[in-house]
Motif scaffolding. Structure first.
Motif, mmCIF file in Angstrom:
data_model
loop_
_atom_site.group_PDB
_atom_site.id
_atom_site.type_symbol
_atom_site.label_atom_id
_atom_site.label_comp_id
_atom_site.label_asym_id
_atom_site.label_seq_id
_atom_site.Cartn_x
_atom_site.Cartn_y
_atom_site.Cartn_z
ATOM 1 N N ASP A 170 80.078 -7.397 21.738
ATOM 2 C CA ASP A 170 79.003 -6.533 21.272
ATOM 3 C C ASP A 170 78.938 -5.249 22.093
ATOM 4 O O ASP A 170 78.723 -4.159 21.545
ATOM 5 C CB ASP A 170 77.666 -7.269 21.337
ATOM 6 C CG ASP A 170 76.536 -6.449 20.761
ATOM 7 O OD1 ASP A 170 76.654 -5.992 19.607
ATOM 8 O OD2 ASP A 170 75.521 -6.265 21.459
ATOM 9 N N HIS A 171 79.147 -5.369 23.399
ATOM 10 C CA HIS A 171 79.146 -4.186 24.254
ATOM 11 C C HIS A 171 80.222 -3.199 23.803
ATOM 12 O O HIS A 171 79.978 -1.991 23.718
ATOM 13 C CB HIS A 171 79.346 -4.587 25.715
ATOM 14 C CG HIS A 171 79.331 -3.431 26.653
ATOM 15 N ND1 HIS A 171 79.575 -3.566 27.988
ATOM 16 C CD2 HIS A 171 79.109 -2.098 26.472
ATOM 17 C CE1 HIS A 171 79.509 -2.391 28.571
ATOM 18 N NE2 HIS A 171 79.232 -1.476 27.662
ATOM 19 N N ALA A 172 81.397 -3.697 23.486
ATOM 20 C CA ALA A 172 82.465 -2.804 22.990
ATOM 21 C C ALA A 172 82.009 -2.094 21.721
ATOM 22 O O ALA A 172 82.186 -0.876 21.578
ATOM 23 C CB ALA A 172 83.748 -3.602 22.744
ATOM 24 N N HIS A 173 81.399 -2.834 20.811
ATOM 25 C CA HIS A 173 80.906 -2.212 19.576
ATOM 26 C C HIS A 173 79.833 -1.170 19.875
ATOM 27 O O HIS A 173 79.798 -0.118 19.232
ATOM 28 C CB HIS A 173 80.359 -3.282 18.625
ATOM 29 C CG HIS A 173 81.406 -4.054 17.917
ATOM 30 N ND1 HIS A 173 82.205 -3.523 16.917
ATOM 31 C CD2 HIS A 173 81.816 -5.342 18.070
ATOM 32 C CE1 HIS A 173 83.040 -4.436 16.477
ATOM 33 N NE2 HIS A 173 82.836 -5.558 17.164
ATOM 34 N N CYS A 174 78.961 -1.453 20.842
ATOM 35 C CA CYS A 174 77.913 -0.495 21.210
ATOM 36 C C CYS A 174 78.496 0.804 21.753
ATOM 37 O O CYS A 174 78.014 1.899 21.429
ATOM 38 C CB CYS A 174 76.965 -1.113 22.241
ATOM 39 S SG CYS A 174 75.896 -2.410 21.597
ATOM 40 N N GLU A 175 79.530 0.701 22.575
ATOM 41 C CA GLU A 175 80.166 1.907 23.119
ATOM 42 C C GLU A 175 80.815 2.722 22.002
ATOM 43 O O GLU A 175 80.708 3.949 21.977
ATOM 44 C CB GLU A 175 81.195 1.538 24.191
ATOM 45 C CG GLU A 175 80.622 0.864 25.425
ATOM 46 C CD GLU A 175 79.758 1.760 26.302
ATOM 47 O OE1 GLU A 175 79.595 2.956 26.016
ATOM 48 O OE2 GLU A 175 79.228 1.240 27.311
ATOM 49 N N SER A 179 73.085 -6.242 15.978
ATOM 50 C CA SER A 179 71.675 -6.531 16.216
ATOM 51 C C SER A 179 70.846 -5.628 15.304
ATOM 52 O O SER A 179 71.231 -4.489 15.036
ATOM 53 C CB SER A 179 71.369 -6.215 17.682
ATOM 54 O OG SER A 179 69.996 -6.049 17.878
ATOM 55 N N PRO A 180 69.690 -6.084 14.867
ATOM 56 C CA PRO A 180 68.820 -5.224 14.060
ATOM 57 C C PRO A 180 68.096 -4.158 14.891
ATOM 58 O O PRO A 180 67.344 -3.350 14.368
ATOM 59 C CB PRO A 180 67.818 -6.207 13.445
ATOM 60 C CG PRO A 180 67.803 -7.374 14.360
ATOM 61 C CD PRO A 180 69.179 -7.453 14.973
ATOM 62 N N TYR A 181 68.369 -4.129 16.198
ATOM 63 C CA TYR A 181 67.661 -3.250 17.132
ATOM 64 C C TYR A 181 67.743 -1.764 16.741
ATOM 65 O O TYR A 181 66.711 -1.101 16.561
ATOM 66 C CB TYR A 181 68.216 -3.469 18.533
ATOM 67 C CG TYR A 181 67.763 -2.469 19.564
ATOM 68 C CD1 TYR A 181 66.515 -2.566 20.163
ATOM 69 C CD2 TYR A 181 68.596 -1.425 19.958
ATOM 70 C CE1 TYR A 181 66.099 -1.653 21.113
ATOM 71 C CE2 TYR A 181 68.188 -0.514 20.909
ATOM 72 C CZ TYR A 181 66.947 -0.624 21.473
ATOM 73 O OH TYR A 181 66.546 0.292 22.410
ATOM 74 N N PRO A 227 63.434 -10.194 18.358
ATOM 75 C CA PRO A 227 64.885 -10.151 18.520
ATOM 76 C C PRO A 227 65.603 -10.768 17.323
ATOM 77 O O PRO A 227 65.044 -11.594 16.599
ATOM 78 C CB PRO A 227 65.135 -10.963 19.786
ATOM 79 C CG PRO A 227 63.962 -11.865 19.897
ATOM 80 C CD PRO A 227 62.808 -11.120 19.279
ATOM 81 N N GLY A 228 66.832 -10.348 17.124
ATOM 82 C CA GLY A 228 67.654 -10.905 16.064
ATOM 83 C C GLY A 228 68.018 -12.349 16.368
ATOM 84 O O GLY A 228 67.752 -12.860 17.455
ATOM 85 N N PRO A 229 68.660 -13.012 15.411
ATOM 86 C CA PRO A 229 68.983 -14.424 15.587
ATOM 87 C C PRO A 229 70.106 -14.689 16.592
ATOM 88 O O PRO A 229 70.222 -15.783 17.118
ATOM 89 C CB PRO A 229 69.400 -14.861 14.182
ATOM 90 C CG PRO A 229 69.864 -13.606 13.509
ATOM 91 C CD PRO A 229 69.040 -12.505 14.100
ATOM 92 N N LEU A 271 73.672 -7.261 23.182
ATOM 93 C CA LEU A 271 73.270 -6.400 24.289
ATOM 94 C C LEU A 271 71.868 -5.852 24.043
ATOM 95 O O LEU A 271 71.077 -5.698 24.967
ATOM 96 C CB LEU A 271 74.285 -5.267 24.467
ATOM 97 C CG LEU A 271 74.187 -4.477 25.761
ATOM 98 C CD1 LEU A 271 74.377 -5.368 26.984
ATOM 99 C CD2 LEU A 271 75.220 -3.358 25.768
ATOM 100 N N HIS A 272 71.557 -5.555 22.789
ATOM 101 C CA HIS A 272 70.233 -5.048 22.426
ATOM 102 C C HIS A 272 69.551 -6.027 21.486
ATOM 103 O O HIS A 272 69.239 -5.698 20.350
ATOM 104 C CB HIS A 272 70.337 -3.687 21.740
ATOM 105 C CG HIS A 272 70.925 -2.633 22.598
ATOM 106 N ND1 HIS A 272 72.237 -2.236 22.507
ATOM 107 C CD2 HIS A 272 70.396 -1.889 23.595
ATOM 108 C CE1 HIS A 272 72.485 -1.299 23.399
ATOM 109 N NE2 HIS A 272 71.377 -1.068 24.073
#
Length: 190
Positions: free
Chosen positions: A26-31, A86-88, A182-184, A188-189
């Motif tokens: 997920d962190h990679a996707h966030c970056e 994440s739905p964040y 929070p999502g299910p 990271l978020h």
């Protein structure tokens, strides 16, 4: 300094450490998404000259972080794969006004995402037993905080500082509400 209206819930770190491969993916996707967002702003606001170079530099730095996380995944034998996001971010961006204040809200939402990333990475840096990963997250803290400041400072180029501060407080409250649901899946978020 990070302008967050809430702290991460107490159980997040234990959940993240228990699902570390997923958090790393997920962190990679966030970056990657952070780089894409910076580039998107360059295309949406090409006449906003004060944003062009800083956002271009930011996009490159985010892509460097993406590549670093990919390297960590590879070294640990974790395949980079698709994850449901994440739905964040979508929840946070629901507060963006579709008016002449859209740029202000977008920049401040980006600032809050970077602030939350900084907070979460600090938790990871302090909670990880893996020294290499802990050092990696410690090394990212300054850049995440700097990205938060960059987006806030860019907002102040185009809008009065008092308006920026007021709206940042409003959006921080909204961000706290988004995090309260929070999502299910752990992210990271989330």
């Amino acid at each position: 300094m990070l302008h967050l209206a809430s702290e991460t819930r107490p159980d997040w770190l234990a959940q993240a450490l228990g699902a570390l491969p997923t958090v790393l993916i997920d962190h990679a996707h966030c970056e990657k998404k952070a780089a894409s967002t910076a580039m998107s702003l360059l295309f949406k606001y090409p006449k906003n000259h004060a944003m062009l170079v800083p956002l271009s530099e930011l996009a490159r730095e985010e892509l460097e972080h993406f590549e670093q996380v990919l390297g960590l995944l590879r070294a640990r034998g974790i395949a980079f794969d698709h994850l449901e996001p994440s739905p964040y971010a979508a929840g946070l961006h629901k507060a963006v006004r579709r008016t002449d204040k859209r740029l202000l809200d977008t920049l401040l939402c980006c600032a809050l995402i970077e602030a939350r990333s900084c907070e979460r990475m600090k938790l990871l840096a302090e909670g990880l037993e893996d020294e290499e990963l802990a050092a990696f997250y410690t090394g990212l803290l300054a850049s995440e905080a700097r990205h938060h400041v960059l987006y806030t400072d860019l907002a102040k180029v185009y809008f009065p500082a008092d308006e920026v501060h007021h709206r940042l407080q409003e959006l921080a409250g909204h961000e706290a509400e988004v995090l309260a649901s929070p999502g299910p899946e752990i992210r990271l978020h989330s």
